[in-house]
Design a protein around this motif. Structure first.
Motif, short mmCIF file in Angstrom:
data_model
loop_
_atom_site.label_atom_id
_atom_site.label_comp_id
_atom_site.label_asym_id
_atom_site.label_seq_id
_atom_site.Cartn_x
_atom_site.Cartn_y
_atom_site.Cartn_z
N VAL A 228 -55.14 71.41 -21.18
CA VAL A 228 -54.67 71.17 -22.55
C VAL A 228 -55.15 72.32 -23.42
O VAL A 228 -56.32 72.65 -23.45
N VAL A 229 -54.20 72.95 -24.11
CA VAL A 229 -54.52 74.07 -24.98
C VAL A 229 -54.04 73.74 -26.39
O VAL A 229 -52.88 73.42 -26.59
N TYR A 230 -54.94 73.82 -27.35
CA TYR A 230 -54.59 73.49 -28.72
C TYR A 230 -54.47 74.73 -29.59
O TYR A 230 -55.31 75.61 -29.54
N ARG A 231 -53.40 74.79 -30.38
CA ARG A 231 -53.23 75.85 -31.35
C ARG A 231 -53.52 75.29 -32.74
O ARG A 231 -54.02 74.18 -32.88
N HIS A 232 -53.22 76.06 -33.73
CA HIS A 232 -53.37 75.60 -35.10
C HIS A 232 -52.61 74.29 -35.28
O HIS A 232 -51.55 74.09 -34.71
N LEU A 233 -53.17 73.37 -36.05
CA LEU A 233 -52.61 72.02 -36.15
C LEU A 233 -51.16 72.00 -36.60
O LEU A 233 -50.42 71.10 -36.27
N THR A 234 -50.74 72.98 -37.37
CA THR A 234 -49.36 72.97 -37.86
C THR A 234 -48.40 73.68 -36.92
O THR A 234 -47.19 73.61 -37.13
N PHE A 235 -48.91 74.37 -35.90
CA PHE A 235 -48.02 75.09 -35.01
C PHE A 235 -47.17 74.11 -34.19
O PHE A 235 -47.68 73.18 -33.58
N ASP A 236 -45.86 74.34 -34.21
CA ASP A 236 -44.89 73.55 -33.45
C ASP A 236 -44.90 72.07 -33.83
O ASP A 236 -44.41 71.23 -33.08
N ASP A 237 -45.44 71.75 -35.01
CA ASP A 237 -45.51 70.35 -35.41
C ASP A 237 -44.12 69.77 -35.65
O ASP A 237 -43.94 68.55 -35.61
N PHE A 238 -43.12 70.60 -35.88
CA PHE A 238 -41.76 70.12 -36.10
C PHE A 238 -41.06 69.70 -34.81
O PHE A 238 -40.03 69.04 -34.85
N GLN A 239 -41.64 70.06 -33.67
CA GLN A 239 -41.04 69.71 -32.39
C GLN A 239 -41.22 68.20 -32.12
O GLN A 239 -42.33 67.70 -31.99
N GLN A 240 -40.11 67.48 -32.04
CA GLN A 240 -40.18 66.03 -31.89
C GLN A 240 -40.77 65.61 -30.54
O GLN A 240 -41.34 64.52 -30.43
N ASN A 241 -40.63 66.44 -29.52
CA ASN A 241 -41.14 66.10 -28.19
C ASN A 241 -42.43 66.84 -27.85
O ASN A 241 -42.78 66.97 -26.67
N LYS A 242 -43.14 67.29 -28.87
CA LYS A 242 -44.30 68.16 -28.64
C LYS A 242 -45.38 67.51 -27.77
O LYS A 242 -46.11 68.21 -27.07
N ASP A 243 -45.47 66.19 -27.79
CA ASP A 243 -46.52 65.53 -27.02
C ASP A 243 -46.18 65.36 -25.54
O ASP A 243 -47.04 64.97 -24.76
N SER A 244 -44.94 65.66 -25.18
CA SER A 244 -44.56 65.51 -23.77
C SER A 244 -44.06 66.81 -23.15
O SER A 244 -43.66 66.83 -21.99
N ILE A 245 -44.09 67.89 -23.92
CA ILE A 245 -43.65 69.19 -23.41
C ILE A 245 -44.86 70.02 -23.00
O ILE A 245 -45.85 70.08 -23.73
N TYR A 246 -44.76 70.64 -21.86
CA TYR A 246 -45.87 71.40 -21.30
C TYR A 246 -45.38 72.75 -20.80
O TYR A 246 -44.24 72.88 -20.36
N LYS A 247 -46.25 73.71 -20.88
CA LYS A 247 -45.93 75.04 -20.37
C LYS A 247 -46.53 75.21 -18.98
O LYS A 247 -47.63 74.73 -18.70
N VAL A 248 -45.81 75.90 -18.13
CA VAL A 248 -46.26 76.12 -16.77
C VAL A 248 -47.13 77.38 -16.71
O VAL A 248 -46.74 78.43 -17.19
N TYR A 249 -48.30 77.21 -16.12
CA TYR A 249 -49.20 78.33 -15.88
C TYR A 249 -49.50 78.41 -14.39
O TYR A 249 -49.49 77.40 -13.69
N SER A 250 -49.79 79.59 -13.93
CA SER A 250 -50.25 79.74 -12.55
C SER A 250 -51.77 79.86 -12.56
O SER A 250 -52.35 80.46 -13.47
N TYR A 251 -52.38 79.27 -11.56
CA TYR A 251 -53.83 79.35 -11.41
C TYR A 251 -54.12 79.84 -10.01
O TYR A 251 -53.61 79.27 -9.03
#
Length: 204
Positions: free
Chosen positions: A24-47
């Protein structure tokens, strides 16, 4: 990154091993706050673990999105986001616009309202077009022109190649899937499609 971002691994050529993980990576609280699905969208990273220690990356291969759709991972929607050249031809005119190549799920995952043209998912057809509302300045994802990933000039050559990582991928998880469940299933997907990484892990 969106308000919540998943780091999904196992899609890069690793020296030792590559696995899927969820962070879980958090940005500034207002970043992408307009995205309605923001709590279920995830970015893919390689480890991966290499000679220099742990490594994270965002470049993924084209086959990943199809695998995420067909395997029982718990993904509802998925899209690649590929940034291409800045010159666009419209008839005899050449426009200075960057092109972002995505997949049909893109406008259903992200909140970019259509204000003109085909409002019924214009990305579902290569011949459809639409104009979206200007997005806020605090949007992580920015674009001038959207088009389908199949229009990438290299797509035919690398569409099924796992070792060619060129772009980030975002997923939206199903409502009944937790982060931990997705992580467990993604590890299995990694072993299935990247067996060389698993073999390398066993040698260590």
């Amino acid at each position: 990154l969106l308000h919540t971002s998943i780091n999904l691994g196992g899609m890069t050529v690793a020296f030792a091993c590559s696995i899927f993980i969820l962070l879980v990576v958090y940005r500034h609280l207002t970043f992408d706050d307009f995205q309605q699905n923001k709590d279920s969208i995830y970015k893919v990273y390689s480890y991966s673990v290499g000679p220099d220690g742990e490594e994270l990356g965002t470049s993924m291969a084209f086959p990943l999105t199809d695998a995420l759709r067909t395997e029982n991972v718990g993904v509802d929607k998925v899209t690649s986001i590929v940034t291409r050249g800045k010159l666009v031809r419209n008839g005899e005119k050449t426009l200075d616009m960057s092109t972002t190549l995505v997949e049909p799920d893109f406008l259903q995952m992200f909140t970019f309202p259509i204000v003109k043209g085909n409002a019924n998912n214009p990305l579902s057809d290569l011949s459809k077009s639409a104009i979206v509302k200007d997005f806020p300045e605090n949007s992580t994802i920015k674009f001038s022109l959207l088009a389908r990933k199949e229009l990438d000039p290299d797509y035919a050559k690398i569409a099924n190649t796992w070792d060619n990582q060129t772009h980030p991928v975002y997923v939206q998880l199903k409502a009944n899937i937790t982060q931990e469940q997705a992580e467990s299933r993604l590890r299995l997907l990694s072993k299935k499609y990247r067996p060389d990484d698993e073999a390398a892990e066993k040698k260590n």
